[in-house]
Scaffold this motif. Structure first.
Motif, PDB file in Angstrom:
ATOM      1  N   UNK A   1       0.850  -1.187   0.000  1.00 40.08           N
ATOM      2  CA  UNK A   1       0.000   0.000   0.000  1.00 40.08           C
ATOM      3  C   UNK A   1       0.884   1.234   0.000  1.00 40.08           C
ATOM      4  N   UNK A   2       0.870   1.988  -1.137  1.00 41.59           N
ATOM      5  CA  UNK A   2       1.679   3.191  -1.260  1.00 41.59           C
ATOM      6  C   UNK A   2       0.741   4.350  -1.536  1.00 41.59           C
ATOM      7  N   UNK A   3       0.684   5.315  -0.664  1.00 42.29           N
ATOM      8  CA  UNK A   3      -0.265   6.412  -0.840  1.00 42.29           C
ATOM      9  C   UNK A   3       0.282   7.439  -1.815  1.00 42.29           C
ATOM     10  N   UNK A   4       0.933   8.457  -1.372  1.00 42.46           N
ATOM     11  CA  UNK A   4       1.587   9.424  -2.245  1.00 42.46           C
ATOM     12  C   UNK A   4       0.682   9.952  -3.344  1.00 42.46           C
ATOM     13  N   UNK A   5      -0.632  10.123  -3.085  1.00 39.64           N
ATOM     14  CA  UNK A   5      -1.558  10.729  -4.036  1.00 39.64           C
ATOM     15  C   UNK A   5      -1.547  10.034  -5.391  1.00 39.64           C
ATOM     16  N   UNK A   6      -1.701   8.711  -5.397  1.00 37.21           N
ATOM     17  CA  UNK A   6      -1.742   7.947  -6.642  1.00 37.21           C
ATOM     18  C   UNK A   6      -3.067   8.212  -7.355  1.00 37.21           C
ATOM     19  N   UNK A   7      -2.992   8.553  -8.638  1.00 38.59           N
ATOM     20  CA  UNK A   7      -4.186   8.857  -9.411  1.00 38.59           C
ATOM     21  C   UNK A   7      -4.564   7.757 -10.391  1.00 38.59           C
ATOM     22  N   UNK A   8      -3.600   6.946 -10.822  1.00 37.68           N
ATOM     23  CA  UNK A   8      -3.858   5.882 -11.788  1.00 37.68           C
ATOM     24  C   UNK A   8      -2.677   4.913 -11.793  1.00 37.68           C
ATOM     25  N   UNK A   9      -2.861   3.760 -12.388  1.00 35.99           N
ATOM     26  CA  UNK A   9      -1.786   2.775 -12.426  1.00 35.99           C
ATOM     27  C   UNK A   9      -2.098   1.656 -13.389  1.00 35.99           C
ATOM     28  N   UNK A  10      -1.066   0.865 -13.697  1.00 34.93           N
ATOM     29  CA  UNK A  10      -1.243  -0.257 -14.610  1.00 34.93           C
ATOM     30  C   UNK A  10      -0.050  -1.199 -14.493  1.00 34.93           C
ATOM     31  N   UNK A  11      -0.279  -2.466 -14.869  1.00 35.23           N
ATOM     32  CA  UNK A  11       0.814  -3.430 -14.963  1.00 35.23           C
ATOM     33  C   UNK A  11       1.583  -3.215 -16.266  1.00 35.23           C
TER      34      UNK A  11
ATOM     35  N   UNK B   1       0.789   6.781 -11.773  1.00 37.25           N
ATOM     36  CA  UNK B   1       0.731   8.222 -11.938  1.00 37.25           C
ATOM     37  C   UNK B   1       0.419   8.868 -10.607  1.00 37.25           C
ATOM     38  N   UNK B   2       1.189   9.898 -10.236  1.00 40.54           N
ATOM     39  CA  UNK B   2       1.008  10.553  -8.942  1.00 40.54           C
ATOM     40  C   UNK B   2       0.829  12.044  -9.145  1.00 40.54           C
ATOM     41  N   UNK B   3      -0.091  12.619  -8.402  1.00 41.45           N
ATOM     42  CA  UNK B   3      -0.351  14.055  -8.505  1.00 41.45           C
ATOM     43  C   UNK B   3       0.749  14.839  -7.806  1.00 41.45           C
ATOM     44  N   UNK B   4       0.859  16.113  -8.172  1.00 39.43           N
ATOM     45  CA  UNK B   4       1.885  16.967  -7.582  1.00 39.43           C
ATOM     46  C   UNK B   4       1.407  17.687  -6.337  1.00 39.43           C
ATOM     47  N   UNK B   5       2.384  18.242  -5.600  1.00 43.25           N
ATOM     48  CA  UNK B   5       2.096  19.008  -4.386  1.00 43.25           C
ATOM     49  C   UNK B   5       2.918  20.292  -4.418  1.00 43.25           C
ATOM     50  N   UNK B   6       2.479  21.220  -5.250  1.00 46.49           N
ATOM     51  CA  UNK B   6       3.186  22.494  -5.340  1.00 46.49           C
ATOM     52  C   UNK B   6       4.501  22.375  -6.102  1.00 46.49           C
ATOM     53  N   UNK B   7       5.341  23.400  -5.957  1.00 45.23           N
ATOM     54  CA  UNK B   7       6.605  23.439  -6.686  1.00 45.23           C
ATOM     55  C   UNK B   7       7.599  22.392  -6.199  1.00 45.23           C
ATOM     56  N   UNK B   8       7.486  22.006  -4.945  1.00 45.53           N
ATOM     57  CA  UNK B   8       8.460  21.072  -4.382  1.00 45.53           C
ATOM     58  C   UNK B   8       8.235  19.628  -4.824  1.00 45.53           C
TER      59      UNK B   8
END
Length: 387
Positions: A7-17, A30-37
């Motif tokens: 289980x990996x959180x990190x704002x995952x938006x989509x995925x595939x094998x 695919x992971x969403x961003x969190x500002x400039x950093x």
């Protein structure tokens, strides 16, 4: 028992094998961003089949400013090409190079799908010769792959495309809409073939073709009033031949295993169920897998009885299915060798213990003794000759 390996959180938006040529299974997220950093990224992980979990991060690609967050991902059957759509940058093509130890991700332009807006649904055909993208604005596109010739460019295919899937022979494309309608398209020329028949209180939401090669069906997750069912259509006539209640709650995502044996449904509150297609009976439940959160991704591992799921709240989860194990190729060879050796043993035993049957006289000239008897025998009916 449910196997919840990762289980990996990190704002995952989509995925595939990703199925690589060397039969190694990888996962792209695919992971969403969190500002400039922390910009939006596309990240590739290795999969450990011993622990049923995602382990090492093998490669990462950071999206540029203005491209937005990842929305959907589709992986080519050969495992070399990945298409990812974003919230504001259209679709981007990624080429996967190298082995697991030195994998690289090369970003490339995808002209027909550049700056086309968010594409909620992406899919490659089973043979890899075609690619389809369905937009939130209802725009449907079908392209040849890898030539990128436009087969269909229909801005008003639906009000908003909810789901799409190619048939096993890549001849048809099924699409569904947020308004509850479903349509079938010929992929060779992009011509609309038919609309799926439904009643006024029915909404067709999700669609998946059967993949076992023997049952030409289209499965559709459908709301019949307050009932959630799987409607089954015969693709030779496109008539509905029946329906079955499986998940018994609204589904957010549906998937069929590559061998066509299993169908999986993910709910809007975090449950998944897996049914055996042959019997249309549930063989695996994972309740509260993504507790209280809509499951966004649900995909079977290419060659393991494992599913990948993602949600905005709980990230990615890898789950081992409680279904009967499949025969491995080496197990089949061992079984055949065992049967061969057993047949040799049985033959030898019969040979040793069945003389009257196996030790037949050899063909040739008849013996004199056999014709006239033994001259030394006391049973000679003529007796000794007196000369």
């Amino acid at each position: 028992m449910e196997g919840r390996g990762s289980s990996k959180r990190d704002s995952v938006t989509c995925g595939s094998w990703i199925r690589r040529p060397e039969k190694v299974n990888l996962v792209v997220l695919g992971k969403s961003g969190h500002g400039d950093s922390s910009p939006p990224v596309l990240e590739i992980f290795s999969f450990d089949h011993n622990t049923n979990s995602l382990s090492n991060s093998l490669a990462t690609f950071a999206f540029e400013d203005g491209e937005g967050d990842p929305v959907a991902i589709a992986v080519h059957p050969n495992g070399d090409d990945v298409v990812c759509s974003t919230t504001s940058g259209g679709c981007k093509l990624f080429e996967i190079c190298g082995g697991e130890a030195n994998i690289k991700v090369l970003a490339k332009a995808l002209p027909p799908l550049q700056d086309v807006g968010p594409q909620k649904c992406l899919a490659f055909s089973v043979d890899g010769s075609k690619f389809a993208a369905g937009g939130m604005d209802g725009h449907l596109r079908i392209l040849e792959w890898p030539g990128l010739r436009i087969i269909l460019d229909e801005p008003r295919a639906h009000k908003s495309i909810r789901d799409l899937d190619f048939s096993l022979d890549s001849e048809f494309l099924a699409t569904t809409s947020n308004d509850g309608s479903g349509r079938i398209w010929k992929t060779e020329d992009g011509v609309p073939l038919t609309s799926l028949v439904r009643k006024s209180d029915e909404k067709i939401e999700l669609c998946r073709f059967s993949k076992d090669g023997t049952k030409p069906f289209l499965f559709c997750a459908t709301q019949m009033g307050d009932k959630s069912v799987i409607a089954v259509y015969d693709i030779s006539t496109w008539n509905r031949i029946g329906f079955k209640r499986l998940l018994r709650k609204p589904a957010s995502i549906m998937s069929v295993s590559l061998d066509g044996k299993y169908l999986a449904l993910g709910s809007k509150d975090g449950d998944i169920c897996v049914a055996e297609v042959k019997k249309m009976e549930i063989c695996h439940w994972s309740k509260r897998l993504h507790l209280g959160t809509c499951i966004e991704t649900l995909e079977f591992c290419p060659n393991e009885r494992v599913v990948l799921t993602t949600s905005g709240e709980w990230g990615v989860v890898v789950t081992k299915l409680t279904v009967p194990s499949d025969w491995k190729e080496w197990q089949i060879y061992v079984l055949l060798l065992g049967l061969f050796l057993a047949s040799l043993v049985i033959f030898y035993i019969l040979f040793k213990n069945s003389d009257s049957f196996w030790n037949l006289p050899q063909p040739g000239k008849p013996k004199i003794e056999a014709m006239f008897g033994d001259p030394q025998s006391s049973d000679d009916i003529f007796g000794p000759v007196d000369l």
